[in-house]
Design an enzyme around this catalytic site. Structure first.
Site, PDB file in Angstrom:
ATOM      1  N   GLU A   1       1.090  -1.001   0.075  1.00 27.98           N
ATOM      2  CA  GLU A   1      -0.119  -0.050  -0.042  1.00 27.98           C
ATOM      3  C   GLU A   1       0.916   1.143  -0.135  1.00 27.98           C
ATOM      4  O   GLU A   1       1.835   1.169   1.082  1.00 27.98           O
ATOM      5  CB  GLU A   1      -0.692   0.013   1.281  1.00 27.98           C
ATOM      6  CG  GLU A   1      -1.934   0.932   1.165  1.00 27.98           C
ATOM      7  CD  GLU A   1      -2.819   0.980   2.525  1.00 27.98           C
ATOM      8  OE1 GLU A   1      -2.782  -0.049   3.144  1.00 27.98           O
ATOM      9  OE2 GLU A   1      -3.721   1.824   2.734  1.00 27.98           O
TER      10      GLU A   1
ATOM     11  N   LYS B   1       4.359   0.687   9.262  1.00 27.73           N
ATOM     12  CA  LYS B   1       4.539   2.041   8.650  1.00 27.73           C
ATOM     13  C   LYS B   1       3.724   3.148   9.427  1.00 27.73           C
ATOM     14  O   LYS B   1       4.103   4.376   9.542  1.00 27.73           O
ATOM     15  CB  LYS B   1       3.727   1.879   7.112  1.00 27.73           C
ATOM     16  CG  LYS B   1       4.803   1.263   6.259  1.00 27.73           C
ATOM     17  CD  LYS B   1       3.949   1.371   4.785  1.00 27.73           C
ATOM     18  CE  LYS B   1       3.040   0.032   4.944  1.00 27.73           C
ATOM     19  NZ  LYS B   1       2.366  -0.103   3.465  1.00 27.73           N
TER      20      LYS B   1
ATOM     21  N   ARG C   1       4.304 -12.687   9.938  1.00 25.80           N
ATOM     22  CA  ARG C   1       5.114 -11.409   9.878  1.00 25.80           C
ATOM     23  C   ARG C   1       6.547 -11.351  10.245  1.00 25.80           C
ATOM     24  O   ARG C   1       6.650 -12.125  11.284  1.00 25.80           O
ATOM     25  CB  ARG C   1       4.349 -10.351  10.352  1.00 25.80           C
ATOM     26  CG  ARG C   1       3.414  -9.474   9.883  1.00 25.80           C
ATOM     27  CD  ARG C   1       2.576  -8.695  10.952  1.00 25.80           C
ATOM     28  NE  ARG C   1       2.983  -7.184  10.227  1.00 25.80           N
ATOM     29  CZ  ARG C   1       2.320  -6.667   9.129  1.00 25.80           C
ATOM     30  NH1 ARG C   1       1.521  -7.452   8.570  1.00 25.80           N
ATOM     31  NH2 ARG C   1       2.642  -5.448   8.973  1.00 25.80           N
TER      32      ARG C   1
HETATM   33  P1  ATP Z   1       2.416  -2.095   7.679  1.00 26.61           P
HETATM   34  O1  ATP Z   1       1.778  -2.778   8.915  1.00 26.61           O
HETATM   35  O2  ATP Z   1       3.915  -1.641   7.935  1.00 26.61           O
HETATM   36  O3  ATP Z   1       1.865  -0.895   7.102  1.00 26.61           O
HETATM   37  P2  ATP Z   1       1.412  -3.531   5.726  1.00 26.61           P
HETATM   38  O4  ATP Z   1       1.223  -4.973   5.626  1.00 26.61           O
HETATM   39  O5  ATP Z   1       0.189  -2.738   6.172  1.00 26.61           O
HETATM   40  O6  ATP Z   1       2.428  -3.078   6.905  1.00 26.61           O
HETATM   41  P3  ATP Z   1       1.733  -3.417   2.830  1.00 26.61           P
HETATM   42  O7  ATP Z   1       2.269  -2.248   2.475  1.00 26.61           O
HETATM   43  O8  ATP Z   1       0.094  -3.752   2.655  1.00 26.61           O
HETATM   44  O9  ATP Z   1       1.910  -3.292   4.718  1.00 26.61           O
HETATM   45  O10 ATP Z   1       2.354  -4.741   2.835  1.00 26.61           O
HETATM   46  C1  ATP Z   1       2.823  -5.249   1.514  1.00 26.61           C
HETATM   47  C2  ATP Z   1       3.287  -6.575   1.726  1.00 26.61           C
HETATM   48  O11 ATP Z   1       4.150  -6.788   2.651  1.00 26.61           O
HETATM   49  C3  ATP Z   1       2.157  -7.540   2.056  1.00 26.61           C
HETATM   50  O12 ATP Z   1       2.168  -8.574   1.397  1.00 26.61           O
HETATM   51  C4  ATP Z   1       2.433  -7.701   3.687  1.00 26.61           C
HETATM   52  O13 ATP Z   1       1.837  -9.011   4.136  1.00 26.61           O
HETATM   53  C5  ATP Z   1       4.008  -7.697   3.746  1.00 26.61           C
HETATM   54  N1  ATP Z   1       4.425  -7.077   4.970  1.00 26.61           N
HETATM   55  C6  ATP Z   1       4.674  -6.142   5.738  1.00 26.61           C
HETATM   56  N2  ATP Z   1       4.898  -6.202   6.644  1.00 26.61           N
HETATM   57  C7  ATP Z   1       5.437  -7.321   6.702  1.00 26.61           C
HETATM   58  C8  ATP Z   1       6.447  -7.841   8.021  1.00 26.61           C
HETATM   59  N3  ATP Z   1       6.875  -7.300   9.010  1.00 26.61           N
HETATM   60  N4  ATP Z   1       6.735  -9.118   7.620  1.00 26.61           N
HETATM   61  C9  ATP Z   1       6.706  -9.904   6.357  1.00 26.61           C
HETATM   62  N5  ATP Z   1       5.829  -9.382   5.477  1.00 26.61           N
HETATM   63  C10 ATP Z   1       5.539  -8.156   5.516  1.00 26.61           C
HETATM   64 MG    MG Z   2      -1.645  -3.382   4.503  1.00 26.78          MG
END
Ligand code: ATP
Ligand code: MG
Length: 553
Positions: free
Chosen positions: A37, A271, A261
């Site tokens: 995102e 983020k 994660r």
């Molecule tokens: P955040 O909580 O940091 O905003 P998010 O999951 O909302 O993380 P996205 O931009 O939606 O962030 O993530 C893109 C991809 O990266 C998704 O497939 C998500 O599952 C993966 N991802 C995000 N954070 C992690 C993590 N800590 N470990 C492994 N994969 C991750």
């Molecule tokens: Mg997300």
């Protein structure tokens, strides 16, 4: 953690699934996607997901798309889109197609109409509070909305008018008509669309209704014929809805798989939290070298190879845990040891005057990197007046002190053996300089002195040394898992995570470039910071030379 460290011969559970799928002829190729995102910069957790997706489609036939999951107009920005692309490329991966969920808004709208026509979605006039209060609990069924049995015609009319901007934000939603008593709470008539009169970074003001995650993600996967849609464990309960929507819409059946994660200690990997650190100025920006962002780690001097190695070593898991940042630092150190150019920099100088030296203007030679046979050599100016570290001299040393002391000898790295003859102090008794003699026959590389000394010190020529600012970093947080502590995670910020030192560098460092990595001999690994100018050298400490952390096997 040993069981999670990937054994070379052993396949991880996703590789097992993929190999079985390929063997069964279910797919000719693997299509994966990395779906960020664009609401922040990528961090080390994303790096793990990137290495996983791109790694699988490198190992097996197929490809990975980069898909921006940009269905939430309020938090998204093109700055983030650009940073995400730069970070993935820097990590060493290239996507097949650059895609945006927002490009599917028309198709997703058609899908919504199709659900309405099938009697599987309805417009709900309830407020979000009302919807929440009717949701039930894990042990209690929810209640049907008053609007659940609207006719297909009325639903089509209202949904079209929602799209046309006739209603205000939050006044209506489109919900799937599934089962308010479903054991999976996400299946209790989930919201598919909401009204949001907001400007979108790509579609501008075209839309005032936006699909929810569940109405966009699986459908985007399906449009792209993604075979293996890999996400993190929090999406396990969403899988049922993901499959329900694909089935009811009769579209390409992508499959969702989940892994744990990745989090590392002494930092936060969310983020939203990283954004707070930036906007509240606890750090200088997303790329502050203390941040666990890819851009922060890059600026700090971490290499893409070392981050990939780290992700490979931690592998993937089915349950969440926190990985020791020491493992990441270990990977960084291992790689930098192979590639870093050795340089000499004195941090807390003590002047040494060589009373018997008169060869000013002499240039010595030293290897750039003893680990690299093709690393070449550099020239270092020697002189009558030198700087060494204050901590490399002791007036009254204990036994077995091999550095400099009155009457004692040491070797100056790539130069000569010197002997301390006299300690000069000011009126307050502070040591201001050392008078030494040097042994002319002891020059490194052509030493005929026959003298053996145990200590070797780094040094710089006083008149040739260049002043440099060195930024040394400590952990950003005082506790291992700031997110799990009482109160606000920011209460646990380490107040002294940055220490700025003025140091004295050998002149070869004036020509440094950001891409180069350095080992300041006996000090650690460093790199030029993006704040450096032609007038001012600024270095970041990447990582120390040693750490207590050891790999588990
Ligand atoms: P955040 O909580 O940091 O905003 P998010 O999951 O909302 O993380 P996205 O931009 O939606 O962030 O993530 C893109 C991809 O990266 C998704 O497939 C998500 O599952 C993966 N991802 C995000 N954070 C992690 C993590 N800590 N470990 C492994 N994969 C991750
Ligand atoms: Mg997300």
């Amino acid at each position: 953690m040993t069981e999670e460290i990937k054994n070379e011969e052993q396949l991880n559970f996703l590789e097992e699934i993929i190999e079985a799928d390929l063997a069964a002829g279910k797919y000719q190729q693997i299509i994966a996607r990395f779906p960020p995102e664009p609401n922040g910069y990528l961090h080390i957790g994303h790096a793990s997901s990137i290495c996983l997706n791109f790694g699988l489609t490198k190992k097996y036939p197929g490809y990975t798309n980069l898909r921006f999951d940009d269905t939430n107009p309020v938090t998204e920005d093109t700055e983030y889109v650009e940073s995400i692309k730069a970070d993935i490329r820097w990590l060493g991966f290239e996507w097949k197609n650059e895609l945006y969920a927002s490009d599917y808004f028309d198709t997703l709208y058609e899908y919504a109409l199709k659900l309405i026509q099938k009697g599987l979605a309805y417009v709900d006039d309830s407020t979000s509070d009302e919807i929440a209060s009717m949701k039930g609990t894990p042990t209690e069924a929810g209640k049907n909305s008053l609007y659940r049995n609207r006719s297909i015609e009325e639903n089509l009319d209202l949904f079209t008018r929602m799209k046309n901007g006739e209603f205000s934000d939050g006044s209506r939603t489109l919900r799937a008509k599934i089962d308010m008593a479903h054991i999976n709470m996400l299946m209790r008539d989930p919201i598919l669309y909401r009204i949001k009169h907001a400007h979108h970074h790509r579609t501008g003001d075209k839309w005032c209704i936006y699909p929810m995650y569940d109405m966009a993600h699986g459908q985007s996967d399906s449009i792209e014929t993604v075979s293996h849609s890999i996400c993190t464990l929090e999406f396990v309960p969403h899988r049922e809805l993901y499959n329900w929507l694909i089935e009811k819409l009769e579209i390409y059946p992508s499959h969702q798989y989940e892994f744990a994660r990745r989090n590392i200690n002494y930092t936060v990997t969310s983020k939203r939290k990283l954004l707070q650190l930036v906007t509240e100025k606890h750090v200088t920006g997303w790329d502050d070298p203390r941040m666990p962002t890819i851009s922060g780690m890059r600026r700090r001097g971490y290499t893409a190879e070392s981050i990939r190695e780290f992700c490979d070593r931690i592998g993937i898991a089915k349950r969440e845990n926190i990985v020791d940042v020491g493992l990441l630092e270990f990977c960084v150190r291992e790689h930098l040891n192979k590639i870093a150019l050795r340089r000499m920099v004195v941090f807390h100088p003590l002047k040494v005057v060589l009373s018997n030296y008169s060869g000013d203007g002499e240039w010595l030679e030293s290897e750039n990197n003893p680990e690299d046979p093709n690393g070449g050599k550099r020239k270092i100016p020697f002189g009558r007046e030198l700087l060494i570290e204050q901590e490399d001299f002791m007036e009254n040393p204990p036994k077995k002190y091999f550095r400099l002391a009155p009457g004692q000898m040491v070797r100056l790295k790539s130069a000569y053996i010197i002997k301390c003859e006299e300690v000069i102090k000011d009126n307050n008794g502070n040591i201001v300089e050392l008078h030494c003699t040097y042994i002319p026959e002891s020059k490194s590389g052509s030493d005929t002195s026959g003298i053996n000394v145990k200590g070797t010190l780094h040094w710089v020529s006083a008149k040739d040394a260049i002043e440099a600012e060195v930024r040394e970093y400590d952990r950003l947080f005082k506790v291992e898992n700031p997110s799990s502590e009482d109160g606000d995670f920011k209460d646990y910020i380490n107040p002294v995570s940055l220490n700025i030192v003025t140091a004295y560098a050998e002149p070869a460092l004036t020509e440094s470039s950001i891409a180069e990595k350095f080992q300041f001999i006996r000090k650690g690994y460093y790199c030029l910071d993006t704040d450096a100018t032609s007038e001012k050298l600024i270095f970041n400490k990447t990582v120390g030379l040693k750490d207590g952390w050891k790999p588990a096997h």
